[in-house]
Design an enzyme around this catalytic site. Structure first.
Site, PDB file in Angstrom:
ATOM      1  N   ILE A  47      -1.782  13.375   1.035  1.00 60.56           N
ATOM      2  CA  ILE A  47      -2.902  12.431   0.501  1.00 60.56           C
ATOM      3  C   ILE A  47      -1.978  11.061   0.430  1.00 60.56           C
ATOM      4  CG2 ILE A  47      -4.061  11.766  -1.543  1.00 60.56           C
ATOM      5  CD1 ILE A  47      -3.852  14.776  -2.340  1.00 60.56           C
ATOM      6  N   ALA A  55       0.205  -8.424  -4.183  1.00 66.48           N
ATOM      7  CA  ALA A  55       0.658  -9.639  -4.868  1.00 66.48           C
ATOM      8  C   ALA A  55       0.915  -9.152  -6.324  1.00 66.48           C
ATOM      9  CB  ALA A  55      -0.538 -10.606  -4.893  1.00 66.48           C
ATOM     10  N   LYS A  83       5.807 -16.376  -4.668  1.00 69.25           N
ATOM     11  CA  LYS A  83       4.413 -16.701  -4.975  1.00 69.25           C
ATOM     12  C   LYS A  83       4.431 -17.826  -6.257  1.00 69.25           C
ATOM     13  CE  LYS A  83       0.147 -14.821  -7.030  1.00 69.25           C
ATOM     14  NZ  LYS A  83      -0.439 -13.580  -7.346  1.00 69.25           N
ATOM     15  N   LEU A 338      -4.030   3.546 -10.866  1.00 69.98           N
ATOM     16  CA  LEU A 338      -5.724   3.610 -10.791  1.00 69.98           C
ATOM     17  C   LEU A 338      -6.267   4.628 -11.372  1.00 69.98           C
ATOM     18  CD1 LEU A 338      -5.344   2.847  -6.782  1.00 69.98           C
ATOM     19  CD2 LEU A 338      -6.002   1.153  -8.677  1.00 69.98           C
ATOM     20  N   ILE A 351      -0.327  -4.247 -10.978  1.00 69.07           N
ATOM     21  CA  ILE A 351       0.868  -3.866 -10.904  1.00 69.07           C
ATOM     22  C   ILE A 351       1.494  -4.165 -12.242  1.00 69.07           C
ATOM     23  CG2 ILE A 351       3.279  -4.159  -9.938  1.00 69.07           C
ATOM     24  CD1 ILE A 351       1.529  -4.388  -7.189  1.00 69.07           C
TER      25      ILE A 351
HETATM   26  C1  LIG Z   1      -8.617  -3.626  -2.807  1.00 70.56           C
HETATM   27  C2  LIG Z   1      -7.535  -3.561  -3.619  1.00 70.56           C
HETATM   28  C3  LIG Z   1      -6.555  -4.590  -4.035  1.00 70.56           C
HETATM   29  C4  LIG Z   1      -5.410  -4.498  -4.552  1.00 70.56           C
HETATM   30  N1  LIG Z   1      -4.614  -5.684  -4.716  1.00 70.56           N
HETATM   31  C5  LIG Z   1      -3.857  -5.796  -5.690  1.00 70.56           C
HETATM   32  C6  LIG Z   1      -2.761  -6.698  -5.901  1.00 70.56           C
HETATM   33  O1  LIG Z   1      -2.699  -7.948  -5.072  1.00 70.56           O
HETATM   34  N2  LIG Z   1      -1.888  -6.857  -6.856  1.00 70.56           N
HETATM   35  C7  LIG Z   1      -1.713  -5.740  -7.713  1.00 70.56           C
HETATM   36  O2  LIG Z   1      -1.135  -5.980  -8.934  1.00 70.56           O
HETATM   37  N3  LIG Z   1      -2.723  -4.719  -7.645  1.00 70.56           N
HETATM   38  C8  LIG Z   1      -3.314  -4.499  -6.499  1.00 70.56           C
HETATM   39  N4  LIG Z   1      -4.318  -3.584  -6.437  1.00 70.56           N
HETATM   40  C9  LIG Z   1      -4.022  -2.355  -7.185  1.00 70.56           C
HETATM   41  C10 LIG Z   1      -2.942  -1.611  -6.587  1.00 70.56           C
HETATM   42  O3  LIG Z   1      -3.122  -1.320  -5.447  1.00 70.56           O
HETATM   43  C11 LIG Z   1      -2.635  -0.283  -7.532  1.00 70.56           C
HETATM   44  O4  LIG Z   1      -2.433  -0.450  -8.758  1.00 70.56           O
HETATM   45  C12 LIG Z   1      -1.333   0.394  -7.118  1.00 70.56           C
HETATM   46  O5  LIG Z   1      -1.400   0.560  -5.709  1.00 70.56           O
HETATM   47  C13 LIG Z   1      -1.125   1.725  -7.708  1.00 70.56           C
HETATM   48  O6  LIG Z   1      -1.897   2.682  -6.997  1.00 70.56           O
HETATM   49  P1  LIG Z   1      -1.576   4.095  -7.484  1.00 70.56           P
HETATM   50  O7  LIG Z   1      -0.063   4.297  -7.297  1.00 70.56           O
HETATM   51  O8  LIG Z   1      -2.043   4.324  -8.765  1.00 70.56           O
HETATM   52  O9  LIG Z   1      -2.398   5.040  -6.457  1.00 70.56           O
HETATM   53  P2  LIG Z   1      -2.345   5.421  -5.056  1.00 70.56           P
HETATM   54  O10 LIG Z   1      -1.517   4.492  -4.070  1.00 70.56           O
HETATM   55  O11 LIG Z   1      -3.434   5.879  -4.650  1.00 70.56           O
HETATM   56  O12 LIG Z   1      -1.136   6.673  -5.056  1.00 70.56           O
HETATM   57  C14 LIG Z   1      -1.670   7.856  -5.579  1.00 70.56           C
HETATM   58  C15 LIG Z   1      -0.524   9.084  -5.245  1.00 70.56           C
HETATM   59  O13 LIG Z   1      -0.937  10.174  -5.816  1.00 70.56           O
HETATM   60  C16 LIG Z   1      -0.884  11.374  -4.930  1.00 70.56           C
HETATM   61  N5  LIG Z   1      -1.691  12.535  -5.422  1.00 70.56           N
HETATM   62  C17 LIG Z   1      -3.163  12.323  -5.391  1.00 70.56           C
HETATM   63  N6  LIG Z   1      -3.440  13.425  -5.501  1.00 70.56           N
HETATM   64  C18 LIG Z   1      -2.417  14.451  -5.971  1.00 70.56           C
HETATM   65  C19 LIG Z   1      -2.310  15.811  -6.039  1.00 70.56           C
HETATM   66  N7  LIG Z   1      -3.468  16.815  -6.310  1.00 70.56           N
HETATM   67  N8  LIG Z   1      -1.086  16.288  -6.122  1.00 70.56           N
HETATM   68  C20 LIG Z   1       0.110  15.630  -5.890  1.00 70.56           C
HETATM   69  N9  LIG Z   1      -0.053  14.085  -5.514  1.00 70.56           N
HETATM   70  C21 LIG Z   1      -1.281  13.646  -5.515  1.00 70.56           C
HETATM   71  C22 LIG Z   1      -0.869  10.656  -3.538  1.00 70.56           C
HETATM   72  O14 LIG Z   1      -0.183  11.497  -2.603  1.00 70.56           O
HETATM   73  C23 LIG Z   1      -0.267   9.327  -3.777  1.00 70.56           C
HETATM   74  O15 LIG Z   1       0.943   9.297  -3.641  1.00 70.56           O
HETATM   75  C24 LIG Z   1      -5.311  -3.514  -5.712  1.00 70.56           C
HETATM   76  C25 LIG Z   1      -6.212  -2.566  -5.487  1.00 70.56           C
HETATM   77  C26 LIG Z   1      -7.204  -2.556  -4.713  1.00 70.56           C
HETATM   78  C27 LIG Z   1      -8.036  -1.518  -4.465  1.00 70.56           C
END
Ligand SMILES: Cc1cc2nc3c(=O)[nH]c(=O)nc-3n(C[C@H](O)[C@H](O)[C@H](O)COP(=O)(O)OP(=O)(O)OC[C@H]3O[C@@H](n4cnc5c(N)ncnc54)[C@H](O)[C@@H]3O)c2cc1C
Length: 504
Positions: A47, A55, A83, A338, A351
């Site tokens: 996944i 940023a 930045k 997220l 972040i």
């Molecule tokens: C369009 C967009 C632009 C953005 N720009 C910014 C920005 O400029 N600055 C900022 O601060 N934030 C930004 N963000 C937010 C930022 O991308 C997220 O807050 C950050 O990447 C955190 O993502 P995450 O780790 O929660 O999720 P993800 O990166 O989706 O990671 C999820 C993890 O969970 C794992 N996983 C999922 N299901 C399972 C399962 N069943 N078993 C085991 N593992 C699993 C996956 O393998 C993955 O490792 C942006 C978001 C979007 C949508």
């Protein structure tokens, strides 16, 4: 009186290996290293992470210092650039730009906010923009960079900075940092979440490794929200009525020869585009609402703007739902990243929210006898963080004077939350702002954005009359010239980076 014994949490389990997962692992491993706890991180190899989020705001640099990570080493390994600000282009009107810089803007004079003195001068002379007194703006406008030393007293010492970086490299960096501090990495997928009769998480069933149990769980599984939503069924407050954008097209393009020390946020007919300069490439995206344009049209628009020959990757669609989990901490599970909520990336706050979620958790560290009072207070603080950021983002849209597309016209009769209406009403009066200790954005940020969007108070703070207008006028002129001159003496952003990275 008998004081109950501590029943410490021994085993922490993190699900997810994106930015949220590895930031959580790093902060926990560093903060709890003397407590001899076990921290495991499970990451599904099949996944992918969301792959955007590049940023930040200055609190990220503070986090690196807290984790004792040398800035130079981090920048070198994560393709980072500096930045100083966000440049908002075409938001108020087409061909109108303004800055939201980091750091302080001016100093209090005679006990009154610098803004009030600037406003009084502006009302009389129409000279200088409010952000003309920001050291970061002078550096950014001249494509230069300077990092003031702690305690330094100079014209530029009130400047502050954050980083742009490659999200995948940051996850790798924090992964090795966490593994060095003893975090166990399990490459596997969580297939089932097993609950105890009291409704807490008992253990997880992994595809390859069987059952894994912990005392406390962090849901960093991104939009899948495997623990907090799928298992614990904690609902989600949808804020789309306030912020209608719901999709982004992300695309990488070639690096600029001289990377800008700021993020660009360029308003578009159906939303806005980001431009984030890294050392080796530029991150771009078009954030829009599907009610006003289709993903295909948005992709074409973005590629056309960048020039096909400059694009390094195919356009990639990312959908999102603006809002927040009803309870970010529920029973023995904390949602981070997220899985806990999402506010569009206009002010690069997600972040920061990850970092706050984990640092606040450490400050409220529970033992195995989880206390509802602790959880409630934690959730209250995080709710307040989210709401303040949400209101700040809405202010960028609802004050726009643009009426040249359906998207911008819809803001003329948009629903504005009461909390923001109160802030705007207070500001319109005498240019005063609510004081909220939980608000991430300091008064200077609000002043910069409200003024940049053209909102002017109808009256002035009567206390401004205590000060000598001629003296203030002289001080403003001197300050502007000193800032401009000092910025011009500094290295260009590209040279600063080169000097930093080549230094032994
Ligand atoms: C369009 C967009 C632009 C953005 N720009 C910014 C920005 O400029 N600055 C900022 O601060 N934030 C930004 N963000 C937010 C930022 O991308 C997220 O807050 C950050 O990447 C955190 O993502 P995450 O780790 O929660 O999720 P993800 O990166 O989706 O990671 C999820 C993890 O969970 C794992 N996983 C999922 N299901 C399972 C399962 N069943 N078993 C085991 N593992 C699993 C996956 O393998 C993955 O490792 C942006 C978001 C979007 C949508």
């Amino acid at each position: 009186m008998q004081i109950p014994k501590i029943n410490p949490i021994q085993n922490y389990v993190i699900v997810g290996g994106g930015t949220a997962g590895w930031m959580t692992a790093a902060i926990l491993a560093h903060s709890l290293k003397h407590l001899k706890v076990n921290i495991s991180l499970i990451e599904a190899p099949d996944i992918p992470t969301i792959g955007v989020g590049e940023a930040t705001i200055p609190s990220f640099v503070d986090l690196l210092a807290f984790l004792r990570i040398p800035l130079k080493d981090f920048i070198k390994n994560t393709d980072s650039t500096f930045k100083l600000a966000i440049k908002f282009e075409n938001w108020r009107q087409n061909n109108h730009n303004y800055w939201h810089p980091f750091g302080k803007i001016g100093n209090q004079i005679d006990g009154l906010d610098f803004y009030q003195h600037w406003l009084n001068h502006y009302a009389q002379q129409g000279q200088f923009q409010f952000t003309d007194f920001s050291p970061a703006v002078h550096l950014a406008e001249q494509n230069r960079f300077y990092a003031p030393r702690p305690g330094e007293k100079s014209n530029l010492s009130a400047s502050a900075f954050a980083l742009h970086f490659n999200a995948a490299l940051v996850a790798d960096y924090l992964k090795s940092y966490s593994l060095n501090l003893g975090v166990t990495h399990i490459s596997d997928r969580v297939e089932q979440v097993n609950l105890s009769p009291s409704g807490t998480i008992k253990d997880l069933t992994l595809k390859q490794h069987g059952n894994l149990s912990g005392d406390f769980y962090f849901d960093c599984s991104g939009q899948a929200a495997v623990l907090i939503n799928k298992a614990l069924r904690v609902g989600y407050q949808d804020w789309q009525e306030y912020l209608p954008v719901d999709t982004a097209i992300a695309l990488q393009s070639k690096a600029h020869q001289a990377p800008r020390p700021y993020t660009r946020a360029i308003a578009q007919p159906s939303g806005w585009c980001w431009q984030i300069p890294l050392q080796s490439r530029t991150g771009n995206g078009y954030v829009f609402s599907r009610d006003f344009t289709s993903p295909e049209q948005a992709s074409d628009h973005l590629v056309e703007q960048l020039g096909e020959q400059n694009c390094l990757t195919e356009p990639r669609q990312v959908r999102f739902r603006t809002g927040k989990r009803n309870k970010i901490w529920y029973k023995n599970c904390l949602s981070v990243g997220l899985s806990s909520g999402f506010l569009e990336p206009l002010e690069s706050t997600s972040i920061h929210l990850i970092m706050k979620a984990v640092l606040n958790f450490v400050q409220s560290l529970p033992d195995k006898n989880l206390s509802e009072a602790t959880t409630n207070e934690y959730n209250r603080r995080m709710d307040s963080e989210y709401l303040n950021i949400r209101d700040f983002i809405i202010a960028h849209y609802c004050l726009s004077e643009r009426t040249d597309s359906e998207f911008w016209r819809c803001w003329q009769h948009a629903v504005i939350p009461d909390s923001l209406q109160q802030k705007l009403a207070l500001f319109k009066n005498y240019g005063r702002l609510q004081h909220n200790p939980d608000d991430l954005f300091a008064t200077d940020s609000w002043y910069a954005v409200l003024t940049g969007m053209g909102l002017m108070p109808t009256g002035q703070d009567p206390l401004v009359a205590r000060s000598n207008t001629n003296m203030i006028e002289g001080a403003l002129k001197d300050s502007y010239q000193a800032l401009h001159r000092s910025a011009a003496e500094k290295l260009s952003h590209a040279d600063y980076l080169a000097a930093l990275l080549n230094k032994q």
